[in-house]
Write a protein that holds these residues in place. Structure first.
Motif, PDB file in Angstrom:
ATOM      1  N   GLY B  83      21.845  -1.863 -13.089  1.00  0.00           N
ATOM      2  CA  GLY B  83      22.544  -3.041 -12.538  1.00  0.00           C
ATOM      3  C   GLY B  83      21.874  -3.585 -11.296  1.00  0.00           C
ATOM      4  N   LEU B  84      20.679  -3.086 -10.942  1.00  0.00           N
ATOM      5  CA  LEU B  84      20.002  -3.530  -9.719  1.00  0.00           C
ATOM      6  C   LEU B  84      18.902  -4.560  -9.991  1.00  0.00           C
ATOM      7  N   SER B  85      18.436  -4.608 -11.213  1.00  0.00           N
ATOM      8  CA  SER B  85      17.271  -5.459 -11.479  1.00  0.00           C
ATOM      9  C   SER B  85      17.686  -6.842 -11.997  1.00  0.00           C
ATOM     10  N   SER B  86      16.956  -7.836 -11.560  1.00  0.00           N
ATOM     11  CA  SER B  86      17.190  -9.190 -12.083  1.00  0.00           C
ATOM     12  C   SER B  86      16.170  -9.471 -13.180  1.00  0.00           C
ATOM     13  N   ARG B  87      15.053  -8.745 -13.119  1.00  0.00           N
ATOM     14  CA  ARG B  87      14.005  -8.962 -14.114  1.00  0.00           C
ATOM     15  C   ARG B  87      13.162  -7.688 -14.176  1.00  0.00           C
ATOM     16  N   ARG B  88      12.739  -7.315 -15.354  1.00  0.00           N
ATOM     17  CA  ARG B  88      11.843  -6.164 -15.447  1.00  0.00           C
ATOM     18  C   ARG B  88      10.745  -6.499 -16.440  1.00  0.00           C
ATOM     19  N   HIS B  89       9.601  -5.873 -16.186  1.00  0.00           N
ATOM     20  CA  HIS B  89       8.437  -6.251 -17.001  1.00  0.00           C
ATOM     21  C   HIS B  89       7.557  -5.014 -17.181  1.00  0.00           C
ATOM     22  N   TYR B  90       7.168  -4.751 -18.400  1.00  0.00           N
ATOM     23  CA  TYR B  90       6.306  -3.600 -18.662  1.00  0.00           C
ATOM     24  C   TYR B  90       4.861  -4.068 -18.580  1.00  0.00           C
ATOM     25  N   LEU B  91       4.060  -3.369 -17.801  1.00  0.00           N
ATOM     26  CA  LEU B  91       2.648  -3.706 -17.651  1.00  0.00           C
ATOM     27  C   LEU B  91       1.839  -2.524 -18.189  1.00  0.00           C
ATOM     28  N   ALA B 113     -17.540  -0.222 -14.434  1.00  0.00           N
ATOM     29  CA  ALA B 113     -18.485   0.880 -14.391  1.00  0.00           C
ATOM     30  C   ALA B 113     -17.814   2.250 -14.515  1.00  0.00           C
ATOM     31  N   LEU B 114     -16.514   2.271 -14.283  1.00  0.00           N
ATOM     32  CA  LEU B 114     -15.786   3.550 -14.353  1.00  0.00           C
ATOM     33  C   LEU B 114     -15.724   4.023 -15.817  1.00  0.00           C
ATOM     34  N   SER B 115     -15.604   5.355 -15.948  1.00  0.00           N
ATOM     35  CA  SER B 115     -15.626   5.904 -17.302  1.00  0.00           C
ATOM     36  C   SER B 115     -14.396   5.492 -18.110  1.00  0.00           C
ATOM     37  N   GLY B 116     -13.225   5.511 -17.465  1.00  0.00           N
ATOM     38  CA  GLY B 116     -12.006   5.120 -18.196  1.00  0.00           C
ATOM     39  C   GLY B 116     -11.252   4.073 -17.428  1.00  0.00           C
ATOM     40  N   ASN B 117     -10.046   3.757 -17.862  1.00  0.00           N
ATOM     41  CA  ASN B 117      -9.197   2.793 -17.141  1.00  0.00           C
ATOM     42  C   ASN B 117      -8.358   3.569 -16.123  1.00  0.00           C
ATOM     43  N   PRO B 118      -8.607   3.385 -14.833  1.00  0.00           N
ATOM     44  CA  PRO B 118      -7.886   4.185 -13.821  1.00  0.00           C
ATOM     45  C   PRO B 118      -6.484   3.657 -13.528  1.00  0.00           C
ATOM     46  N   PHE B 119      -6.156   2.485 -14.059  1.00  0.00           N
ATOM     47  CA  PHE B 119      -4.855   1.887 -13.706  1.00  0.00           C
ATOM     48  C   PHE B 119      -3.749   2.408 -14.611  1.00  0.00           C
ATOM     49  N   PRO B 120      -2.633   2.857 -13.990  1.00  0.00           N
ATOM     50  CA  PRO B 120      -1.544   3.373 -14.823  1.00  0.00           C
ATOM     51  C   PRO B 120      -0.697   2.221 -15.379  1.00  0.00           C
ATOM     52  N   ALA B 121      -0.001   2.523 -16.464  1.00  0.00           N
ATOM     53  CA  ALA B 121       0.994   1.548 -16.963  1.00  0.00           C
ATOM     54  C   ALA B 121       2.182   1.613 -16.027  1.00  0.00           C
ATOM     55  N   SER B 122       2.955   0.543 -15.991  1.00  0.00           N
ATOM     56  CA  SER B 122       4.101   0.555 -15.064  1.00  0.00           C
ATOM     57  C   SER B 122       5.199  -0.403 -15.530  1.00  0.00           C
ATOM     58  N   PHE B 123       6.370  -0.181 -14.961  1.00  0.00           N
ATOM     59  CA  PHE B 123       7.453  -1.165 -15.079  1.00  0.00           C
ATOM     60  C   PHE B 123       7.537  -1.881 -13.744  1.00  0.00           C
ATOM     61  N   GLU B 124       7.448  -3.213 -13.733  1.00  0.00           N
ATOM     62  CA  GLU B 124       7.621  -3.962 -12.491  1.00  0.00           C
ATOM     63  C   GLU B 124       9.046  -4.506 -12.480  1.00  0.00           C
TER      64      GLU B 124
END
Lengths: 219, 296
Positions: B83-91, B113-124
């Motif tokens: 009940g706290l979120s007005s909008r949520r988005h999966y990235l 140049a990095l070997s893999g993707n260092p960025f994690p998935a997230s919910f914004e």
């Protein structure tokens, strides 16, 4: 008109400037207050101007006890007076016209009336040709005539003059006294403080001699 | 009307006679109001930036790379049910990398140049406006989310925004204290200048008193003198402030907008300018009246 009933005025350390003085001046009178320096002449004029109040006794002018006037009543009372001092008390940075017109101006007279009345009195004292001059450009006699014009511009019922001829030679003094006589002739009460006995003799009016704050002689 | 004309003509003449002292008073008032105006401009723009940043403040729930679809679903349901979120988005991880490359094109090659993707998935998660101040509820939600399976970290922008708000508040208080002190100094300077004028006009005052001039006539010119000094000081301060502001905006405006991500810098709104002008006049009026009321 003016009635002093056993008035005294004391200053610091119990020094009496006036002591138990009673005096009556009727409407239309011309009275000289005379006596040596420190006799109490100027103190009596200060009380009449309501710059001070008696320590004892009552000073009644026009039926009103001056000591009981509120600040606003003092203003109204002063509007019925005209004053002339030995040192003229003219504003050096204002012209003759502005000095005289200051009175009707601050009393709220409409500008057209201010001008007319100011011109009238300056003409009467014979200074209509010096209207744009500044006081320091005038002789002592002329400056005193400006002061007289300022004193009468408001048509006062009483004129109070403190040593008005103190800075003038005998001929000019008589000239100034003649102006006071003319003012008096129109019904205005005139009270002049002077120590010049010769002048009083030449003018020939009632005089009250003070000494040590008391009346020494009535003539 | 005639009286006002008299007050102000006398006041102008008097100011001209004592112009050096009058200039000092005007400059003192101008300095005081300039500082006040400076703080107001700063506050207006900081407030706008903080407000814009607050609007876009997000709660980011970073997910483990090995989070299962079930865990993702649980996290999503937890956010939706809070009940706290007005909008949520999966990235997703891929979308996060793509955004990085878009936001920082200069560093895109480094990421490649990095070997893999260092960025994690997230919910914004965008919080509802009405719950942003309810720190207890939000903190509880953050704690609960942090402990959920599949969640690597929870990042909440609000903390540094709160700190920024505290800094802005502190600056406002310090500015207020300085402004009050400068206002007092300005009023005292005006009073002293008017007192000098009163001394130089002693004869005139005496004559006015002797002819029975109303108090308003005797005192009016001194109050008018204070108002003129205050108004001139305020005008000077506003002109200096506007000149300084527009010169700085011309020079650094673009950089400031880029750094803050906000709109362009703005000067004081017209009502505030009017209040500053009136404030200066009021200060001068008070200074003049303090002296005038002693004239009896």
């Amino acid at each position: 008109m003016i009635e002093a009933d056993r008035i005294s005025k004391t200053y610091a350390r119990g020094v009496y400037a006036l002591r138990d003085l009673s005096l009556r001046i009727d409407k239309g009178d011309f009275v000289f207050l005379t006596g040596p320096s420190g006799a109490g002449k100027s103190t009596l004029l200060r009380l009449l101007l309501r710059r001070d109040v008696p320590s004892e006794g009552q000073l009644i002018v026009g039926g009103r006890n001056l000591a009981e006037l509120t600040p606003r009543q003092v203003q109204a009372y002063r509007r019925s007076l005209g004053f002339v001092f030995q040192d003229f008390k003219l504003l050096q940075n204002k012209t003759v016209l502005q000095n005289v017109a200051l009175v009707p101006r601050v009393l709220g007279m409409p500008p057209s009336q201010q001008q007319r009345r100011t011109f009238q009195v300056l003409k009467w004292v014979g200074l209509q040709h010096r209207m744009s001059a500044y006081p320091l450009e005038l002789s002592g006699g002329e400056q005193q005539r400006v002061a007289i014009a300022r004193a009468i511009v408001n048509d006062p019922v009483i004129i109070l003059a403190d040593e008005p001829t103190g800075n003038l030679d005998p001929d000019l003094s008589l000239e100034i006294m003649n102006l006071f006589r003319e003012i008096n002739a129109r019904g205005t009460t005139v009270v002049v403080a002077t120590h010049d006995r010769e002048l009083i003799r030449r003018v020939g009016r009632r005089s009250v001699t003070l000494n040590h704050g008391q009346i020494a002689e009535l003539a | 009307m005639r009286a006002l004309q008299y007050f102000f003509s006398e006041a102008v003449a008097s100011l001209w006679r004592a112009r050096s002292a009058a200039v000092l008073a005007i400059v003192t008032i101008a300095v005081g109001l300039f500082v006040l105006g400076f703080f107001l401009v700063l506050n207006t723009n900081l407030q706008r930036v903080v407000s814009q940043w607050s609007e876009s403040a997000e709660l980011s729930v970073y997910l483990n790379d090995d989070a299962t679809a079930e865990q993702l679903k649980s996290v999503d349901e937890m956010v939706a049910g809070s009940g706290l979120s007005s909008r949520r988005h999966y990235l997703s991880k891929a979308a996060a990398l793509a955004r990085f490359k878009g936001d920082f094109p200069d560093l895109a090659s480094t990421a490649g140049a990095l070997s893999g993707n260092p960025f994690p998935a997230s919910f914004e998660v965008q919080l509802r406006t009405d719950v942003r101040g309810a720190t207890g509820a939000v903190d509880g939600f953050v704690t609960a989310m942090s402990g959920m399976p599949g969640v690597a970290d929870v990042h909440y922008d609000r903390e540094w925004l709160t700190r920024l708000n505290a800094v802005v508040r502190g600056m406002r208080i310090a500015g207020g204290v300085i402004v009050v002190m400068l206002a007092l100094a300005a009023a005292m300077t005006v009073a002293n200048v008017v007192r000098l004028a009163a001394a130089s006009r002693r004869d005139e005052i005496e004559i006015m008193q002797l002819v029975g001039a109303p108090f308003a006539y005797v005192r009016g010119p001194f109050v008018a003198e204070g108002i003129l000094q205050g108004g001139a000081g305020a005008l000077l301060a506003l002109l200096a402030l506007a000149a300084g502001f527009y010169a700085l905006r011309l020079r650094f405006g673009a950089a400031a907008v880029q750094a803050t991500g906000g709109d362009s810098l703005t000067f004081l709104p017209v009502p505030v300018v009017a209040i500053l002008l009136l404030g200066g006049m009021t200060l001068g009026c008070i200074g003049g009246y303090v002296v005038a009321r002693r004239v009896r």
